[in-house]
Design an enzyme around this catalytic site. Structure first.
Site, PDB file in Angstrom:
ATOM      1  CE  LYS A 140      32.788   4.615  19.320  1.00 30.94           C
ATOM      2  NZ  LYS A 140      32.428   4.422  20.718  1.00 30.94           N
ATOM      3  CE  LYS A 141      25.333  11.786  16.503  1.00 24.20           C
ATOM      4  NZ  LYS A 141      26.251  11.846  17.628  1.00 24.20           N
ATOM      5  CG  LEU A 142      30.616   7.947  10.081  1.00 23.05           C
ATOM      6  CD1 LEU A 142      32.104   8.050   9.796  1.00 23.05           C
ATOM      7  CD2 LEU A 142      29.811   8.436   8.876  1.00 23.05           C
TER       8      LEU A 142
END
Length: 688
Positions: free
Chosen positions: A224-226
């Site tokens: 999700k942080k990508l």
């Protein structure tokens, strides 16, 4: 994800892997040496032989139901139970039961809209049962009943209030449910002491499912942080100034620390740490990084027991018998037998398995089907938002089960709640935003906005005369900024929320879209203008606004502000001022890109976006009150918080625990003997 440090052996002739095989250039079958290397790699990384994956039956019997020592699982069970004993009076709100559940006018946000909380005394008993279940998990006393009691009460309280959801509260419920189905009480528990089992082994899947759950926690959070929002450093700004980042800040500076350490390294850590924990060669180094990561989080954020729960589960990646080795005690005959099974007696194990009844084998297969279905569900839920579109807004889904941890930072500057009498539209009232709730999570989610509007309507009708039940409309004018963007409306201010359509499976039409066309200005215009205005003085500030065509911002300039100006950055607006909100308006002024006007203090004004395109503009001002205080008392000296306020934290938790015990005791006295239950008032607590 099948992880084990102890190797296993296959019952077949292992030398057969090294028999010569005739191959040709067209032969694509792996050579025996390759098979041997693959088998060796699997044993070193997963602890299982390659034949464990030859069929579903082998996967179930040889892999997932392989008996292993339950010592490490017992420690994980006890530490999780201890963490929940601390968490229930704290983050679950047990210490403030009377404030959280005692006011009947408070608005609730349950997942199922028809759910209602129990009365305050019965909620106190529910919390008491939850705490008792957590104690039973920790001690291993009547383990199944205790785990079921904890899981049932925890999920009930969890589902009662979506506004309190976060990733770790969701994780606790999952872990409590997982422990319910394991044999974590077979070792080092009151149950094992009272009724000793034949051995202290557990099926390997007891370890697998827990480690898989933490794999989802880390890996999906990393995925999700990508995204541009995280990798560009917009989510966690100014975190580099915290004392835990001093070594990095001394070398990189605060801004690069935010970008490289907080954002980039945080993404890299989440996506890779479990793989490094699986592999024996990198396990200790990964443990060191994971421990530092969670200890830093415990200082950076108010997230309760979450870092400690994650730390307590790290040893699951080590030997199943590591607690026995750590304690350096003599190993009992039973444990020796267990170790013998793990080290190489798979042949006798397979013979035993062949003698199992077919009913037992079918039960195991169905159990594994259920476990694999759970694993697939955990991988699907974070990306299931295309089904539950009613919960989507600027972000997808409700916060918690998506594992999008801290990817989105919110700043809400204004919450306008307008109540209009339908029978007399001139009668307009405004509701204080925190009159019936103590958080603003509802302002970001359409489903909660509908629940809040209906709650306000109920409260108005309760306080009205019986002979006259008012017929009202409710409008929300809420201004938010996400990840450093312009402040903008999230809901259409002209939609009556009481009549607004909402469905969990359909997009919400009255949620206004995020103005992505202005997102690129964060790095250029917003940052440059902010540095420029803040450089005027220690008390100057700037506010960035974006709005849609045809909508009007009605605002008030406080008398403690001066040198207030409005500057249009893009688009066209119409500015009008008035002596009061309903007073006579002055002549309007049309402002286009680059134009500005001064704003007098102490009056209302309106800024309407005209033309076909959205507009963005900024307010700049100086705060006279803060300036005078600084002049009288000298320049303010910022007090840095204590680096390790352990004594204060312990005292706070102890006070919560004492109040929690009092609430539960008072709840029991009320239910059993009718003794009146004292309750604090929120207003008095806030004043204190």
């Amino acid at each position: 994800m099948a992880i084990s440090e102890e190797p296993t052996h296959d019952c077949s002739d292992e030398t057969s892997y090294n028999k010569p095989v005739n191959t040709t250039e067209q032969d694509v079958t792996p050579t025996p040496s390759v098979l041997s290397r693959v088998n060796s790699f699997l044993r070193n990384t997963t602890g299982h032989d390659v034949r464990c994956f030859a069929s579903f039956d082998a996967f179930v019997q040889r892999c997932m139901y392989r008996p292993v020592d339950g010592a490490a699982l017992a420690v994980a069970r006890a530490l999780f139970g201890l963490a929940m004993l601390i968490d229930i009076p704290e983050e679950r709100g047990g210490g403030d039961l009377d404030l959280r559940w005692g006011e009947p006018r408070d608005c609730r946000f349950p997942l199922i809209h028809s759910m209602e909380p129990l009365s305050l005394p019965r909620m106190g008993i529910t919390y008491g049962l939850m705490w008792t279940g957590a104690a039973g998990i920790m001690l291993g006393y009547r383990f199944r009943l205790s785990a079921a009691l904890f899981a049932a009460t925890y999920w009930y309280v969890f589902l009662l209030d979506k506004s309190a959801w976060n990733n770790h509260s969701y994780l606790y419920g999952l872990l409590g449910t997982i422990f319910l189905f394991t044999d974590a009480h077979r070792c080092w528990s009151i149950d094992a002491w009272r009724d000793p089992p034949p051995d202290q082994t557990v099926p390997f899947w007891n370890y697998f499912i827990l480690k898989f759950q933490f794999f989802v926690l880390y890996f999906v959070a990393g995925l999700k942080k990508l995204c541009r929002e995280w990798l560009s450093g917009y989510a966690m700004t100014n975190l580099g100034y915290h004392w835990v980042f001093f070594p990095f800040r001394a070398v990189l500076g605060a801004k690069l620390t935010d970008l490289l350490i907080v954002h980039w390294f945080g993404c890299l850590f989440d996506t890779t740490v479990v793989f490094f924990l699986i592999y024996g060669t990198t396990r200790r180094l990964a443990t060191l990084f994971a421990s530092a990561f969670h200890l830093m989080n415990s200082r950076l954020f108010y997230i309760g027991m979450f870092p400690w729960v994650c730390l307590s589960q790290l040893p699951l990646y080590y030997s199943f018998s590591w607690p026995r080795k750590l304690l350096a005690r003599g190993v009992s005959k039973t444990v020796l037998n267990n170790e013998h099974i793990q080290e190489g007696d798979d042949c006798s194990q397979e013979v035993k398995e062949r003698n199992k009844s077919s009913r037992n084998r079918r039960r195991r297969k169905w159990s594994m089907c259920a476990m694999l279905a759970y694993c697939l569900l955990q991988l699907f839920l974070p990306y299931s938002h295309f089904l539950t579109q009613g919960y989507n807004n600027w972000t997808n889904g409700l916060y918690g089960y998506s594992w999008d941890m801290m990817v989105h930072a919110w700043d809400t500057i204004m919450i306008g709640i307008r109540v209009v009498d339908r029978e007399n539209p001139d009668r307009v009232h405004y509701v204080e935003p925190f009159a019936f709730t103590d958080n603003d999570r509802w302002t970001k989610h359409a489903d909660m906005a509908v629940q809040f509007a209906r709650c306000i309507e109920r409260n108005i009708q309760r306080e009205a005369l019986v002979t006259h039940r008012p017929n009202v409309s409710i409008y929300f004018d809420i201004w938010c900024s996400m990840n450093g963007r312009f402040q903008q409306r999230i809901f259409d201010p002209n939609v009556d929320i009481l009549k607004a359509p909402w469905s969990p499976v359909e997009p919400v039409q009255w949620v206004l879209p995020l103005l992505h066309q202005f997102s690129g200005l964060r790095d250029t215009l917003i940052r440059r203008k902010t540095d420029e205005v803040l450089g005027w003085s220690n008390h100057s500030d700037v506010l960035f606004i974006a709005d849609f065509p045809g909508l009007t911002l009605r605002n008030y300039v406080g008398e403690d502000l001066y040198n207030v100006s409005l500057t249009v950055l893009q688009g066209t607006v119409r500015y009008e001022a008035s002596s009061d909100e309903d007073g006579t308006k002055s002549a309007s002024v049309i402002l286009q890109t680059g134009q500005s006007t001064s704003l007098p203090a102490g009056i209302f004004h309106a800024v309407e976006t005209i033309g076909p395109e959205p507009s963005c503009y900024m307010y700049t001002y100086v705060n006279r009150t803060k300036e005078l205080e600084a002049t009288r008392n000298g320049e303010e000296v910022k007090q840095q918080p204590a680096m390790l306020p352990l004594a204060e934290e312990f005292l706070h938790r102890w006070e919560n625990f004492v109040r929690f015990g009092q609430h539960v005791g008072n709840s029991l006295l009320y239910e059993l003997y009718g003794v009146p239950m004292p309750r604090r008032l929120k207003e008095l607590v806030a004043d204190d």
